[in-house]
Write an enzyme that holds these catalytic residues in place. Structure first.
Site, PDB file in Angstrom:
ATOM      1  N   ASP A  74      -4.714  -0.552  -1.588  1.00 31.76           N
ATOM      2  CA  ASP A  74      -6.038  -0.388  -1.036  1.00 31.76           C
ATOM      3  C   ASP A  74      -6.876   0.161  -2.191  1.00 31.76           C
ATOM      4  O   ASP A  74      -6.446   1.119  -2.858  1.00 31.76           O
ATOM      5  CB  ASP A  74      -5.931   0.644   0.105  1.00 31.76           C
ATOM      6  CG  ASP A  74      -6.718   0.266   1.329  1.00 31.76           C
ATOM      7  OD1 ASP A  74      -7.139  -0.901   1.444  1.00 31.76           O
ATOM      8  OD2 ASP A  74      -6.919   1.149   2.182  1.00 31.76           O
ATOM      9  N   CYS A 122      -2.328  -2.841   7.655  1.00 36.08           N
ATOM     10  CA  CYS A 122      -2.266  -3.786   6.535  1.00 36.08           C
ATOM     11  C   CYS A 122      -0.995  -4.629   6.532  1.00 36.08           C
ATOM     12  O   CYS A 122      -1.019  -5.792   6.135  1.00 36.08           O
ATOM     13  CB  CYS A 122      -2.455  -3.039   5.221  1.00 36.08           C
ATOM     14  SG  CYS A 122      -4.131  -2.362   5.111  1.00 36.08           S
ATOM     15  N   LYS A 172      -7.108  -4.809  -2.822  1.00 35.50           N
ATOM     16  CA  LYS A 172      -7.978  -5.272  -1.726  1.00 35.50           C
ATOM     17  C   LYS A 172      -8.892  -4.139  -1.269  1.00 35.50           C
ATOM     18  O   LYS A 172      -8.617  -2.975  -1.547  1.00 35.50           O
ATOM     19  CB  LYS A 172      -7.135  -5.772  -0.560  1.00 35.50           C
ATOM     20  CG  LYS A 172      -6.301  -4.671   0.068  1.00 35.50           C
ATOM     21  CD  LYS A 172      -5.406  -5.204   1.147  1.00 35.50           C
ATOM     22  CE  LYS A 172      -4.322  -4.205   1.501  1.00 35.50           C
ATOM     23  NZ  LYS A 172      -4.792  -2.891   1.938  1.00 35.50           N
ATOM     24  N   ASP A 174       0.773  -1.253   0.000  1.00 37.90           N
ATOM     25  CA  ASP A 174       0.000   0.000   0.000  1.00 37.90           C
ATOM     26  C   ASP A 174       0.812   1.316   0.000  1.00 37.90           C
ATOM     27  O   ASP A 174       0.489   2.234   0.761  1.00 37.90           O
ATOM     28  CB  ASP A 174      -0.958   0.023   1.196  1.00 37.90           C
ATOM     29  CG  ASP A 174      -1.956  -1.126   1.185  1.00 37.90           C
ATOM     30  OD1 ASP A 174      -1.874  -1.980   0.290  1.00 37.90           O
ATOM     31  OD2 ASP A 174      -2.819  -1.159   2.087  1.00 37.90           O
ATOM     32  N   HIS A 183     -10.517   7.271   1.645  1.00 39.29           N
ATOM     33  CA  HIS A 183      -9.148   7.159   1.116  1.00 39.29           C
ATOM     34  C   HIS A 183      -9.097   6.071   0.049  1.00 39.29           C
ATOM     35  O   HIS A 183      -9.910   5.147   0.040  1.00 39.29           O
ATOM     36  CB  HIS A 183      -8.159   6.820   2.238  1.00 39.29           C
ATOM     37  CG  HIS A 183      -8.442   5.482   2.873  1.00 39.29           C
ATOM     38  ND1 HIS A 183      -9.360   5.326   3.892  1.00 39.29           N
ATOM     39  CD2 HIS A 183      -7.973   4.238   2.609  1.00 39.29           C
ATOM     40  CE1 HIS A 183      -9.423   4.047   4.228  1.00 39.29           C
ATOM     41  NE2 HIS A 183      -8.602   3.355   3.457  1.00 39.29           N
ATOM     42  N   HIS A 186     -10.717   0.958  -2.876  1.00 42.21           N
ATOM     43  CA  HIS A 186     -12.085   0.961  -2.348  1.00 42.21           C
ATOM     44  C   HIS A 186     -13.104   1.558  -3.315  1.00 42.21           C
ATOM     45  O   HIS A 186     -12.776   2.482  -4.072  1.00 42.21           O
ATOM     46  CB  HIS A 186     -12.136   1.796  -1.061  1.00 42.21           C
ATOM     47  CG  HIS A 186     -11.300   1.243   0.052  1.00 42.21           C
ATOM     48  ND1 HIS A 186     -11.460  -0.030   0.548  1.00 42.21           N
ATOM     49  CD2 HIS A 186     -10.287   1.803   0.782  1.00 42.21           C
ATOM     50  CE1 HIS A 186     -10.587  -0.229   1.530  1.00 42.21           C
ATOM     51  NE2 HIS A 186      -9.858   0.856   1.681  1.00 42.21           N
TER      52      HIS A 186
END
Ligand SMILES: [Zn+2]
Length: 197
Positions: free
Chosen positions: A51, A139, A95, A9, A70, A53
């Site tokens: 990350d 993470c 993810k 990340d 974020h 989302h």
């Protein structure tokens, strides 16, 4: 069986001026680049997670979750930091796509083709991971603990991780927990020797 580097990340939103900036995160990028160069030189696989989302997810405060918005997919904040020198062969896994799950661990991540990270590692014959990135207490920790649970040998690159530290010692505690679970803490010089053996 092989060793591999896992970069967790290193995205704009977790770096300086990002939506969820982790203090001094930018300072580890040159160190991570040295690890990338080392693994590349030895033709060892490199994985980079992000990350990733949806705009609306229970992971965000606005929808009942713990975090400010974020790393919304396909936005600048979700891009890898431009100073991170990923190689063309780096396998990218994403993810946090599920809007009802937090998904801190890279073992909840998938390639663009939908292959689960664990399956990717098996396909590459990996048995040992060297883990760096952001954030130590979320993470990185979740990924390391899961990797140990799945039977991988795991090394945490302590000179190339940074913690959110909502409480000032969260990063330290996370490292403790990872070590107690079986992870080994290493820095660049030692890794260089291990990789060269
Ligand atoms: Zn997230």
């Amino acid at each position: 069986m092989k060793k591999a580097l896992l970069v967790v990340d290193v995205q704009n939103d977790f770096c300086s001026r990002g939506a969820l900036a982790v203090k001094e995160a930018d300072s580890i990028i040159p160190v991570i680049n040295k690890y990338i160069e080392l693994f590349e030189k030895k033709s060892l696989p490199i994985f980079a997670s992000r990350d990733w989302h949806p705009k609306e997810t229970t992971h965000f405060k606005d929808f009942g979750g713990p975090w400010p918005t974020h790393c919304v997919m396909d936005t600048f904040g979700a891009e890898f930091n431009c100073r991170l020198k990923l190689t063309s062969k780096t396998v990218i896994i994403s993810k946090g796509i599920d809007k009802e799950k937090d998904s801190y661990s890279d073992f909840q991540a998938f390639t663009g083709g939908g292959e689960a990270f664990l399956d990717v590692l098996k396909r590459f014959n990996i048995d040992e991971l060297f883990v760096c990135g952001i954030a130590t207490d979320y993470c990185v920790k979740a990924s390391v603990i899961d990797a140990l649970r799945y039977g991988f040998k795991v090394n945490v690159l302590v000179d190339a991780v940074k913690a959110v530290n909502l409480s000032s010692d969260d990063g330290e505690k996370a490292l403790d927990e990872m070590n107690k679970s079986g992870a080994v803490s290493l820095t660049f010089e030692r890794v260089g020797k291990i990789i060269s053996d």
